[in-house]
Design an enzyme around this catalytic site. Structure first.
Site, PDB file in Angstrom:
ATOM      1  N   HIS A  64       0.843  -1.189   0.000  1.00  0.00           N
ATOM      2  CA  HIS A  64       0.000   0.000   0.000  1.00  0.00           C
ATOM      3  C   HIS A  64       0.884   1.246   0.000  1.00  0.00           C
ATOM      4  CE1 HIS A  64      -4.065  -1.737   1.470  1.00  0.00           C
ATOM      5  NE2 HIS A  64      -3.402  -2.615   0.765  1.00  0.00           N
ATOM      6  N   GLU A  66       0.844   4.051   1.600  1.00  0.00           N
ATOM      7  CA  GLU A  66       1.254   4.567   2.902  1.00  0.00           C
ATOM      8  C   GLU A  66       2.408   3.770   3.485  1.00  0.00           C
ATOM      9  OE1 GLU A  66      -3.204   5.376   2.462  1.00  0.00           O
ATOM     10  OE2 GLU A  66      -1.772   3.830   1.899  1.00  0.00           O
ATOM     11  N   ARG A  70       6.324   4.997   4.139  1.00  0.00           N
ATOM     12  CA  ARG A  70       6.971   4.896   5.449  1.00  0.00           C
ATOM     13  C   ARG A  70       8.278   4.101   5.374  1.00  0.00           C
ATOM     14  NH1 ARG A  70       6.778   0.401   9.760  1.00  0.00           N
ATOM     15  NH2 ARG A  70       7.383   1.488  11.658  1.00  0.00           N
ATOM     16  N   ARG A  71       8.309   3.026   4.586  1.00  0.00           N
ATOM     17  CA  ARG A  71       9.554   2.261   4.403  1.00  0.00           C
ATOM     18  C   ARG A  71      10.627   3.132   3.739  1.00  0.00           C
ATOM     19  NH1 ARG A  71       9.099  -3.457   3.895  1.00  0.00           N
ATOM     20  NH2 ARG A  71       7.648  -4.233   5.495  1.00  0.00           N
ATOM     21  N   CYS A 119      -6.867   3.065   3.720  1.00  0.00           N
ATOM     22  CA  CYS A 119      -7.857   1.986   3.737  1.00  0.00           C
ATOM     23  C   CYS A 119      -8.194   1.604   5.178  1.00  0.00           C
ATOM     24  CB  CYS A 119      -7.321   0.765   2.974  1.00  0.00           C
ATOM     25  SG  CYS A 119      -5.906  -0.059   3.745  1.00  0.00           S
ATOM     26  N   CYS A 276      -4.180   0.293   6.436  1.00  0.00           N
ATOM     27  CA  CYS A 276      -3.351   1.486   6.595  1.00  0.00           C
ATOM     28  C   CYS A 276      -3.865   2.388   7.718  1.00  0.00           C
ATOM     29  CB  CYS A 276      -3.282   2.250   5.277  1.00  0.00           C
ATOM     30  SG  CYS A 276      -2.336   1.390   4.004  1.00  0.00           S
ATOM     31  N   LYS A 279      -2.330   0.875  10.798  1.00  0.00           N
ATOM     32  CA  LYS A 279      -0.885   1.087  10.873  1.00  0.00           C
ATOM     33  C   LYS A 279      -0.545   2.538  11.185  1.00  0.00           C
ATOM     34  CE  LYS A 279       0.577  -2.836   8.089  1.00  0.00           C
ATOM     35  NZ  LYS A 279       1.371  -3.324   6.929  1.00  0.00           N
ATOM     36  N   ARG A 282      -1.034   3.200  14.757  1.00  0.00           N
ATOM     37  CA  ARG A 282       0.100   2.645  15.503  1.00  0.00           C
ATOM     38  C   ARG A 282       1.306   3.578  15.429  1.00  0.00           C
ATOM     39  NH1 ARG A 282       3.031  -3.259  14.341  1.00  0.00           N
ATOM     40  NH2 ARG A 282       4.993  -2.752  15.379  1.00  0.00           N
ATOM     41  N   LYS A 412      12.122  -5.880   4.334  1.00  0.00           N
ATOM     42  CA  LYS A 412      12.635  -5.937   5.707  1.00  0.00           C
ATOM     43  C   LYS A 412      14.087  -6.397   5.746  1.00  0.00           C
ATOM     44  CE  LYS A 412       8.216  -6.662   8.036  1.00  0.00           C
ATOM     45  NZ  LYS A 412       7.371  -7.564   8.855  1.00  0.00           N
TER      46      LYS A 412
END
Length: 479
Positions: A64, A66, A70-71, A119, A276, A279, A282, A412
């Site tokens: 997604h 968002e 962020r990554r 979403c 999203c 997240k 969070r 990751k």
């Protein structure tokens, strides 16, 4: 001073001028979403006349916009930590009060931009028997911060993203009048939408979203301002996680239950990737840096504001989804807290959004589909651009899956490798205490060793997000 429209325009211009054609939607056939993180710097320190599932962790399970933004932002933060800790160059970080720790410069803030509402819960928006404007913005006034320098992540719509390659890092600064802030795009991501309905897709024509309270949303028969009756809600494809109350599925405005945790809609693993909205809620408690980077930080890196592009929108739904569900948290560790996030909407429409493309091809034959690739761009010196499809770099074949070439720069495992490189460039006696007290080996071990972050995450799960779906223990056991 800055406005929501300025943030949106900066991101749109970066997308249009700095990202190549490859990976972008096919005209009059595909659409996408855009998300970005914008760094804002106060004018006191900024000149007004600026110039310038194979191996675990290999695949992007959530593409997604968002999440990709962020990554990309985390890549940028890792690079900035390297500049500060090993190269002694200008960086967004300054030394903290504790050994081996850093903190964000006090003159900087970060603003998150998305061309569409996230979403999940934030996309459950009331529909009124109102005027026929499917992309009507609701609110847009916030510009009290002194100055702006923007570092942003761009991401496209859908649930897989689409982007092309930039040969070198790009820093874009906008020339402003004296006393105003400078905006700079440093990270970006573009992501196509998934199969199925877009968040906020109208279920029936001729109905517009409006800014309503929870009570107004729940009461189907209540009459809203301007005598517009709430007759339905924009549906989200995000499904409730096991353990949540679940949606009623009843016709009309009672179809969804608001405030619940959901897994993302569209392609991908529906059992693990949270929506999203969840997240971002969070991140508003734990920060955007994640557990790994928390080893080097004295305090989390929080967003100061979220700006949404022109699309179906509800201020109340955004407040509820990103802030309200966590507002009663208590006993968080030092430095962590529920942030007073500013939420704004721009009046500017993303030209490659579903709504915009639909309007252009109103009289054209053919089916409109989400773009199938995802673009990530970050202001780092090496491989700033990353284009993926299906979670792997575009062009990956079955034979190359599992190889270094089949890893996205924001997977990751690659972010962990960047973290390890940073660690290796710092003398061991200058490491923070959290990394020196025990021998750490796997990605999971390094994450778990970030004790304050894990304590905060445990508190958030216990008090607000108890049904959050977590990955199996062996999922992060890579080195």
């Amino acid at each position: 001073m800055w406005t929501a429209d300025e943030i949106a325009q900066l991101c749109y211009e970066h997308y249009g001028s700095r990202l190549p054609k490859k990976g972008k939607p096919e005209p009059n056939h595909e659409w996408t979403l855009l998300a970005a993180v914008v760094k804002i710097q106060s004018p006191a320190d900024e000149a007004s006349d600026t110039h310038d599932k194979p191996v675990q962790g290999d695949i992007l399970n959530d593409s997604h916009a968002e999440v990709i933004a962020r990554r990309s932002f985390q890549r940028y933060l890792l690079h900035q930590l390297q500049l500060a800790a090993t190269l002694k160059e200008d960086s967004i970080f300054v030394p903290g009060t504790q050994k081996g720790l850093w903190k964000l410069r006090p003159d900087l803030i970060f603003v998150f931009f998305s061309s569409h509402t996230p979403c999940g819960d934030a996309s459950i928006i009331p529909k009124l028997e109102f005027e026929d404007q499917p992309c009507c913005p609701v609110i847009r006034d916030w510009a009290n911060n002194p100055s702006v320098e923007a570092s942003s992540n761009l991401e496209a719509p859908g649930y897989e993203r689409k982007c092309e390659d930039l040969g070198s890092p790009v820093t874009k600064k906008v020339k402003l009048e004296p006393g105003t802030a400078a905006k700079e795009v440093t990270n970006g991501a573009v992501h196509p939408h998934s199969l199925g309905k877009q968040e906020g897709d109208p279920i029936s024509p001729g109905i517009n979203s409006y800014n309503l309270t929870v009570e107004e949303l729940a009461a189907v028969t209540r009459i809203a301002p301007d005598s517009a009756k709430v007759i339905d809600v924009y549906r989200t494809g995000a499904k409730c996680v096991p353990g949540e109350a679940g949606d009623s599925g009843k016709p009309g405005a009672a179809f969804h239950q608001v405030g619940l945790l959901r897994v993302k809609p569209g392609r991908g693993d529906r059992t693990r990737s949270m929506s999203c909205s969840d997240k971002m809620a969070r991140w508003n408690v734990l920060g955007c840096q994640g557990a790994l980077l928390m080893h080097f930080l004295e305090e989390p890196i929080y967003l100061s504001a979220v700006v949404i592009g022109k699309c179906p929108y509800s201020q109340e739904a955004m407040q509820r989804a990103l802030i309200g569900r966590c507002q009663n948290l208590s006993a968080l560790p030092k430095g962590f807290g529920v942030q007073e996030l500013k939420i704004l909407q721009s009046d500017l429409l993303f030209e490659q959004s579903r709504c915009a493309v639909q309007a252009k091809m109103a009289d054209s034959p053919g089916r409109l589909v989400p773009c199938g690739a995802a673009i990530s761009w970050s202001a780092v010196p090496e491989q700033p651009l990353d284009v993926t499809a299906g979670g792997f770099p575009q062009g990956t074949t079955k034979k190359t899956i599992g190889s270094l070439q089949a890893r996205s720069q924001i997977s990751k495992v690659e972010l962990f490798r960047s973290f390890q490189k940073l660690l290796n460039r710092i003398a061991r006696d200058k490491w923070p205490d959290s990394l020196r007290v025990q021998k750490l080996d796997t990605y999971q071990e390094y994450k778990e060793a970030a004790s304050s972050y894990q304590e905060a995450w445990g508190t958030l799960r216990k008090q607000a997000f108890g049904s959050w779906i977590r990955n199996p223990p062996d999922y992060h056991q890579f080195k």
